[in-house]
Enzyme design. Sequence first.
Site, PDB file in Angstrom:
ATOM      1  N   TYR A 238       0.820  -1.216   0.000  1.00 41.73           N
ATOM      2  CA  TYR A 238       0.000   0.000   0.000  1.00 41.73           C
ATOM      3  C   TYR A 238       0.851   1.262   0.000  1.00 41.73           C
ATOM      4  O   TYR A 238       0.731   2.123  -0.888  1.00 41.73           O
ATOM      5  CB  TYR A 238      -0.943  -0.022   1.217  1.00 41.73           C
ATOM      6  CG  TYR A 238      -1.609   1.305   1.512  1.00 41.73           C
ATOM      7  CD1 TYR A 238      -2.408   1.932   0.566  1.00 41.73           C
ATOM      8  CD2 TYR A 238      -1.446   1.918   2.757  1.00 41.73           C
ATOM      9  CE1 TYR A 238      -3.025   3.149   0.847  1.00 41.73           C
ATOM     10  CE2 TYR A 238      -2.056   3.124   3.036  1.00 41.73           C
ATOM     11  CZ  TYR A 238      -2.847   3.731   2.083  1.00 41.73           C
ATOM     12  OH  TYR A 238      -3.448   4.931   2.359  1.00 41.73           O
ATOM     13  N   LYS A 242       1.499   3.891  -3.138  1.00 42.11           N
ATOM     14  CA  LYS A 242       1.069   5.282  -2.937  1.00 42.11           C
ATOM     15  C   LYS A 242       2.254   6.225  -3.108  1.00 42.11           C
ATOM     16  O   LYS A 242       2.104   7.335  -3.649  1.00 42.11           O
ATOM     17  CB  LYS A 242       0.442   5.458  -1.561  1.00 42.11           C
ATOM     18  CG  LYS A 242      -0.910   4.809  -1.390  1.00 42.11           C
ATOM     19  CD  LYS A 242      -1.975   5.407  -2.297  1.00 42.11           C
ATOM     20  CE  LYS A 242      -2.503   6.718  -1.790  1.00 42.11           C
ATOM     21  NZ  LYS A 242      -3.613   7.227  -2.631  1.00 42.11           N
TER      22      LYS A 242
END
Length: 487
Positions: A238, A242
């Site tokens: 994640y 990002k």
Amino acid sequence: MGLDDIIRSLQHKSILITGSTGFLAKILVEKVLRTQPEVKKLFLLIRASDLNSARYRLHNEILKKELFKVLREKHGSGFDSFVREKIFPVVGDVGHESLGIADLELRKTLWREADIIINVAATTSFDERYDVALEVNTLGAKHVLEFAKQCGGRLEVLLHVSTAYVSGNKSGLIMEKPIKLGETLIPYSHLDIDFELKLVEIELEKARNEGADEKTQRLAMKKLGLKRARLYGWPNTYTFTKAMGEMMMGHLRGDLPVVIMRPSIIESTFSDPFPGWMEGARTIDSLIVNFGKGKLKCFLADPNLVLDVIPADMVVNAMIVAMATHRSESSLHIYHVTSSVRNPCNYHTLADTSHRYFSKNPCYDKDGRLIVVKRVVMFTTMAQFRRYMTLFYKLPLQGLELVNEALCQYFQRQCNDLNRKYNYVMHLAELYEPYAFFKGCFDDLNTEKLRSAVPPNSLLTFDPKIINWDDYFMTIHMPGLVKYVLK
């Protein structure tokens, strides 16, 4: 710029919002419609097979939520006509070029009319499939940026929601600065995003050629994401993807006005439109829920370390203020929407309030029996946790496996089930370890300048200084968790 000016900045504006069926975007949509009813249009990008399906999702996953009850009460019988006039669902997907909007005329309309674009779309699972996370978190950012450029000079601002944890496991004071293309968290290493995309293609093709089923491909992609993230210093897929999304935004924006918001752990609303609204179990909520159900006996965290949480409505308020502040500026601005510097909370507060709340408001098991909770045991190192798990779970399991062998696989089902649960718990512990022992705090000097435009306790406040964390967890967050998640 004062409060009235900020609210007025949304008047007669058309806004394109991605990720609109997600938790944060819903709160943003409600807030804009309630505080500035003269907003012109909200174009909501929704993944769906066709427009009717998008409308169905709009009604059931957004407007039908209790979050909109204040807005419904405000408009009464005119609510449906009001939202029909303001909200326009758009079938699309940030993972595709042109945001997956097949209709060229619709794309031209959006390029012509959009004053503001807000990218909230994300997949937030720590161990998401690498191909999926790259598609949404990394390429999604690129596709939104490319779409924004088609709007020409009329676009006032592109706001992109990232996460404060793109910093990885850094300790000390973490600054609000951009991530350069190819930058990693490992000294003397370089990240090539094109190579990462190609690697995924190669690995998927290899798996298909080997006849791997969907489950095997999924597990392989999850492992690949974590492996690549840790290779470059990020703790999970994640935050890694990002961070790459931010790189795309910063490197490709040209002179487009871009604002990047980096919230920490987003939790239930503090006050607006009412306290405690939430949807789904957020990052720390699965721990609270399992504790309340009597399933969590131990907890991996240093009780004295900072737990950086921020209510969702404060994140939305910061987004609105930032957009108003940086309209039509050909520059990049980054903001931490966090609490660790301004008003730190710690893991002791979370553990203590969880125990006090569920002692006063106990849950019941499936047979209707009251669940009595005891204070959770907190392990301050991963080594302590592993010893505990080995002594009380792994060794007894190994004993059961020996008995199972002696009795011709009589306990095979129980062994498989316990093995699965043990491996799952250890996997979760490894995923959450970086946050349980996170020793950084997020500088918010840029954000502090934004706060100066908003009076304390006003409609758009996002100052965590006004939060009493003990009171927030006891009277706002945990009641909301019980109401909306444990219902």
